[in-house]
Every structure is written in C-alpha cells, then in structure tokens.
Design an enzyme around this catalytic site. Structure first.
Site, PDB file in Angstrom:
ATOM      1  N   SER A  53       0.826  -1.198   0.000  1.00 42.39           N
ATOM      2  CA  SER A  53       0.000   0.000   0.000  1.00 42.39           C
ATOM      3  C   SER A  53       0.863   1.251   0.000  1.00 42.39           C
ATOM      4  O   SER A  53       2.085   1.195   0.224  1.00 42.39           O
ATOM      5  CB  SER A  53      -0.903   0.015   1.234  1.00 42.39           C
ATOM      6  OG  SER A  53      -0.112   0.166   2.413  1.00 42.39           O
ATOM      7  N   ASP A 102      -1.322  -1.709  -3.996  1.00 39.07           N
ATOM      8  CA  ASP A 102      -2.706  -1.763  -3.537  1.00 39.07           C
ATOM      9  C   ASP A 102      -3.233  -0.343  -3.341  1.00 39.07           C
ATOM     10  O   ASP A 102      -2.640   0.454  -2.619  1.00 39.07           O
ATOM     11  CB  ASP A 102      -2.766  -2.537  -2.215  1.00 39.07           C
ATOM     12  CG  ASP A 102      -4.185  -2.827  -1.778  1.00 39.07           C
ATOM     13  OD1 ASP A 102      -5.075  -2.895  -2.645  1.00 39.07           O
ATOM     14  OD2 ASP A 102      -4.405  -2.998  -0.549  1.00 39.07           O
ATOM     15  N   HIS A 103      -4.346  -0.026  -3.998  1.00 42.11           N
ATOM     16  CA  HIS A 103      -5.005   1.281  -3.871  1.00 42.11           C
ATOM     17  C   HIS A 103      -4.055   2.449  -4.115  1.00 42.11           C
ATOM     18  O   HIS A 103      -3.910   3.343  -3.273  1.00 42.11           O
ATOM     19  CB  HIS A 103      -5.679   1.412  -2.498  1.00 42.11           C
ATOM     20  CG  HIS A 103      -6.889   0.547  -2.346  1.00 42.11           C
ATOM     21  ND1 HIS A 103      -8.105   0.856  -2.927  1.00 42.11           N
ATOM     22  CD2 HIS A 103      -7.060  -0.628  -1.702  1.00 42.11           C
ATOM     23  CE1 HIS A 103      -8.976  -0.098  -2.638  1.00 42.11           C
ATOM     24  NE2 HIS A 103      -8.367  -1.008  -1.906  1.00 42.11           N
ATOM     25  N   ASP A 149      -6.761   3.649  -7.877  1.00 38.32           N
ATOM     26  CA  ASP A 149      -8.079   3.778  -7.259  1.00 38.32           C
ATOM     27  C   ASP A 149      -8.538   5.225  -7.347  1.00 38.32           C
ATOM     28  O   ASP A 149      -8.262   6.043  -6.470  1.00 38.32           O
ATOM     29  CB  ASP A 149      -8.027   3.317  -5.804  1.00 38.32           C
ATOM     30  CG  ASP A 149      -9.398   3.382  -5.144  1.00 38.32           C
ATOM     31  OD1 ASP A 149     -10.375   3.745  -5.831  1.00 38.32           O
ATOM     32  OD2 ASP A 149      -9.492   3.061  -3.941  1.00 38.32           O
ATOM     33  N   HIS A 164     -13.577  -3.351   4.665  1.00 37.61           N
ATOM     34  CA  HIS A 164     -12.237  -3.864   4.911  1.00 37.61           C
ATOM     35  C   HIS A 164     -11.441  -2.882   5.750  1.00 37.61           C
ATOM     36  O   HIS A 164     -11.877  -1.771   6.032  1.00 37.61           O
ATOM     37  CB  HIS A 164     -11.523  -4.211   3.605  1.00 37.61           C
ATOM     38  CG  HIS A 164     -11.188  -3.039   2.739  1.00 37.61           C
ATOM     39  ND1 HIS A 164     -10.614  -3.182   1.503  1.00 37.61           N
ATOM     40  CD2 HIS A 164     -11.344  -1.711   2.898  1.00 37.61           C
ATOM     41  CE1 HIS A 164     -10.430  -2.002   0.951  1.00 37.61           C
ATOM     42  NE2 HIS A 164     -10.862  -1.084   1.779  1.00 37.61           N
ATOM     43  N   GLY A 165     -10.254  -3.314   6.170  1.00 35.01           N
ATOM     44  CA  GLY A 165      -9.422  -2.480   7.010  1.00 35.01           C
ATOM     45  C   GLY A 165      -9.843  -2.552   8.473  1.00 35.01           C
ATOM     46  O   GLY A 165     -10.632  -3.399   8.885  1.00 35.01           O
TER      47      GLY A 165
END
Length: 220
Positions: A50, A83-84, A105, A181-182
């Site tokens: 991330s 990721d993202h 994203d 999520h998270g």
C-alpha cells in the site's frame, strides 16, 4: 521464476476454479511467512504493497524483500502489486521501480475523471509490461489513513462497467458490493435487526456481482 503479472495467473485460476490470495506486506517476517507457506502449498500469490507500507518500509527495501522471496521460493508465481494507488505519480513510481501490477483507485472521482486517470495509468503501465487493476464504486473501511463510512460507500453500477473497461483498457476491476475492509467495523446505527433481534450489517449485493459477471464474462 521471476516476478510475473497477474494475467496468466488469473486465467489459470478461472480455468481451475480456485481463488488467489492477495496479502499486504510491509516487513521481512510477513513476506517470509506468506511466501514460504505458499511454497509449501504450491500456491500462486499476490504480494500487495500500500501507499502507507511504502512510506513506512521504503519502496526499495520492500522490492528487495520480495526479490529475495522470489529467489527463496522459486517454484511459485509471485505478483508484486500496488494496492489502492491514489494517483498517477504513485503508480508510475511503482511501475518504474519493479512492480508487475498496480491498482489505480480513482473511484472517489466522478465517472469521467476516473476513466481519464485510469486510462493514463494503463497506457504508461502497458508500455512497461505492467498490468493495471482499477476500481468502480467505493468500499467501506480504511484504505491507509482514509476512512470511508458505510453510508458513504456506493455500490458499483453494473451498467457502467463495460464502458469503463472499454475506455480505460484496465486488466482487472475491483467492484463494491457492500464489503468492508481495514480496521473498520460497522456501527449499530448502520445495521438492521433480523427476526431474532440480532444486529446484522448491510447485506452484500451478490446481485450486483452477478450482473457485472454477466456483462464482463471471464474478466477478473
């Protein structure tokens, strides 16, 4: 084997009827644990990094850790994935720095702007042999330090997916069907009570998933 993209990995998963684990990593122990377990199970794996992990562990350290995992676990295909990714610059840095897959994203932007940003990332990534995941709709939860409340989350609109994929050229698509999520849990006021009086979170929209699958058959 060297790091791979997810293209062939996804095709084999569809043909074989199995899922592929995608795990976020930010230090040596996590990289070791995941890849050694996958080596034992002869399982392909996606290692995700991330924006926050890159800030914490440093891009170069993370890439070198994954390269070490590739050397120590030579029998399994490994994808190194952003990721993202929040913007073109972050995606470009990862593409230039050894990643084989990036996610852009821009789902929080208007539809046309999401297409514009995603297309720019796709064009640069494909020129460098890297694949791109995009997102339509917003997941409730925490992505790095940005919190998305459940009532702000929006389901993916199936009628938009064909146009989006066609105009951006993305290789895979993240969709929102009500998942969370998270480090985020639904609060009581965001839930409803079932016939037994038990609080239940907002339902998952499997109808959205099914409709997207019909419109994009075989598309990851």
């Amino acid at each position: 084997m060297p790091l791979v993209t997810s293209t062939e990995m996804f095709k084999k998963a569809y043909d074989g009827g199995y899922a592929i684990g995608a795990f976020n990593v930010n230090n040596m122990e996590i990289v070791q644990g995941i890849t050694e377990a996958c080596q034992e199970e002869h399982a392909p794996v996606i290692l995700q990094v991330s924006k926050g992990a890159r800030a914490y562990a440093n891009h170069t350290y993370l890439v070198k850790l994954v390269e070490a995992a590739v050397e120590c676990c030579p029998d399994i295909p490994i994808v190194l994935h952003l990721d993202h990714g929040p913007d073109f610059e972050t995606c470009k840095s990862c593409i230039d720095g050894g990643f084989t897959s990036v996610m852009i994203d821009a789902s929080g932007k208007p539809f046309a702007e999401n297409i514009e940003i995603t297309k720019k990332v796709v064009e640069y990534a494909h020129d460098h042999g890297v694949v791109v995941e995009a997102e339509l709709g917003t997941l409730a939860g925490i992505e790095d330090d940005v919190k998305v409340a459940a009532h702000e989350a929006s389901y993916t609109r199936p009628e938009e997916v064909e146009e989006f994929v066609s105009k951006t050229g993305c290789d895979s698509l993240a969709i929102a069907i009500g998942t969370s999520h998270g480090a985020y849990k639904f609060k009581p006021e965001q839930c409803t009570r079932n016939e037994k009086g038990i609080l239940v979170p907002p339902p998952l929209r499997f109808d959205v998933l099914e409709e997207v699958s019909k419109r994009l058959p075989g598309f990851p």
